[in-house]
Design an enzyme around this catalytic site. Structure first.
Site, short mmCIF file in Angstrom:
data_model
loop_
_atom_site.label_atom_id
_atom_site.label_comp_id
_atom_site.label_asym_id
_atom_site.label_seq_id
_atom_site.Cartn_x
_atom_site.Cartn_y
_atom_site.Cartn_z
N GLY A 30 6.77 38.42 37.04
CA GLY A 30 6.67 37.46 38.14
C GLY A 30 7.98 36.90 38.68
N ASP A 86 2.00 26.71 34.92
CA ASP A 86 0.60 26.44 35.21
C ASP A 86 0.07 25.57 34.07
OD1 ASP A 86 -1.94 26.84 36.38
OD2 ASP A 86 -2.27 28.72 35.37
N LYS A 91 2.24 23.79 39.07
CA LYS A 91 0.91 23.25 39.42
C LYS A 91 0.62 22.13 38.43
CE LYS A 91 -1.15 27.77 40.44
NZ LYS A 91 -2.19 28.69 39.97
P1 IMP Z 1 1.08 29.14 32.02
O1 IMP Z 1 1.37 29.72 30.68
O2 IMP Z 1 -0.39 28.79 32.17
O3 IMP Z 1 1.96 28.01 32.42
O4 IMP Z 1 1.23 30.30 33.07
C1 IMP Z 1 2.38 30.86 33.46
C2 IMP Z 1 2.11 32.27 33.98
O5 IMP Z 1 0.81 32.39 34.60
C3 IMP Z 1 3.09 32.59 35.07
O6 IMP Z 1 4.25 33.16 34.56
C4 IMP Z 1 2.31 33.55 35.94
O7 IMP Z 1 2.51 34.87 35.50
C5 IMP Z 1 0.86 33.19 35.76
N1 IMP Z 1 0.33 32.39 36.88
C6 IMP Z 1 -0.13 31.13 36.84
N2 IMP Z 1 -0.58 30.71 38.04
C7 IMP Z 1 -0.37 31.74 38.89
C8 IMP Z 1 -0.62 31.93 40.29
O8 IMP Z 1 -1.11 31.05 41.04
N3 IMP Z 1 -0.29 33.15 40.80
C9 IMP Z 1 0.25 34.15 40.04
N4 IMP Z 1 0.51 34.00 38.73
C10 IMP Z 1 0.20 32.82 38.15
#
Ligand code: IMP
Length: 186
Positions: free
Chosen positions: A50, A109, A137
């Site tokens: 990403g 996220d 977010k």
């Molecule tokens: P976390 O571990 O939940 O904070 O998520 C982080 C990872 O989730 C990021 O590196 C993204 O790969 C993926 N991710 C979270 N939200 C989105 C989104 O809205 N679009 C695309 N990828 C997302």
């Protein structure tokens, strides 16, 4: 000039000029904070896949010497549901010990991915460890994590483009956009 949107795109949240302007501001701040280091002392670590576009733009706008490296983590397996389980698929080539490490991530996220990265890299004796994240977010956060350099806060919607995907699609759109609900409901 009107931009013609692909069929799956509902609307643009952050257009190309807005993203580029913010990345420049972030690069200016980071360049000030890391001034005086030698090339081998400052390591940017991009989280694949990403962050690849954000990393390329940010790194090219830095005015301080730096090296770049990447790691790859497991994704959400083509769905929008977070599990909290993070796994490393590919590690950095460079040794991070005694280096100033800046993790470059596309989005925070739930926070589990950054929490995992702080744990893994924190244990490797870096000279310092900080994070540069393009999007956050806050409404989705399940674990508290520090973001040292943040691009934008966005609402709780799935976004694509500028490196971010849905089922490995839409990564190379130059803007960040929301998908039409029909794309997930298929
Ligand atoms: P976390 O571990 O939940 O904070 O998520 C982080 C990872 O989730 C990021 O590196 C993204 O790969 C993926 N991710 C979270 N939200 C989105 C989104 O809205 N679009 C695309 N990828 C997302």
């Amino acid at each position: 000039m009107d931009i013609i949107l692909p069929n799956s795109i509902e609307r643009i949240l952050l257009d190309e000029a807005t993203i580029q302007q913010r990345v420049q501001q972030m690069a200016d701040i980071i360049s000030t904070d890391y001034a005086g280091l030698r090339n081998e002392e400052f390591l940017l670590v991009g989280v694949l896949k990403g962050s690849f576009i954000f990393m390329a733009d940010l790194a090219r706008r830095l005015t301080v010497p730096h090296r770049v490296d990447f790691i790859a983590l497991s994704s959400y397996e083509d769905s929008a549901a977070a599990t909290g389980a993070v796994r490393m698929i590919m590690d950095t080539r460079a040794d991070v010990a005694r280096r100033h490490v800046l993790i470059v991530e596309d989005i925070v996220d739930t926070g589990y991915t950054l929490q995992y990265l702080y744990r893994i890299f924190g244990a490797r004796q870096p000279a310092s460890l900080r994070t540069a994240v393009l999007l956050s977010k806050p409404d989705r956060r399940e674990v508290e994590v520090t973001v040292d350099y943040l691009g934008f806060q966005i609402p709780d919607v799935w976004v694509v483009g500028y490196g971010l995907d849905y089922a490995d699609r839409f990564r190379t759109l130059p803007y960040i956009a929301m998908l039409k609900p029909s794309v997930y409901e298929k």
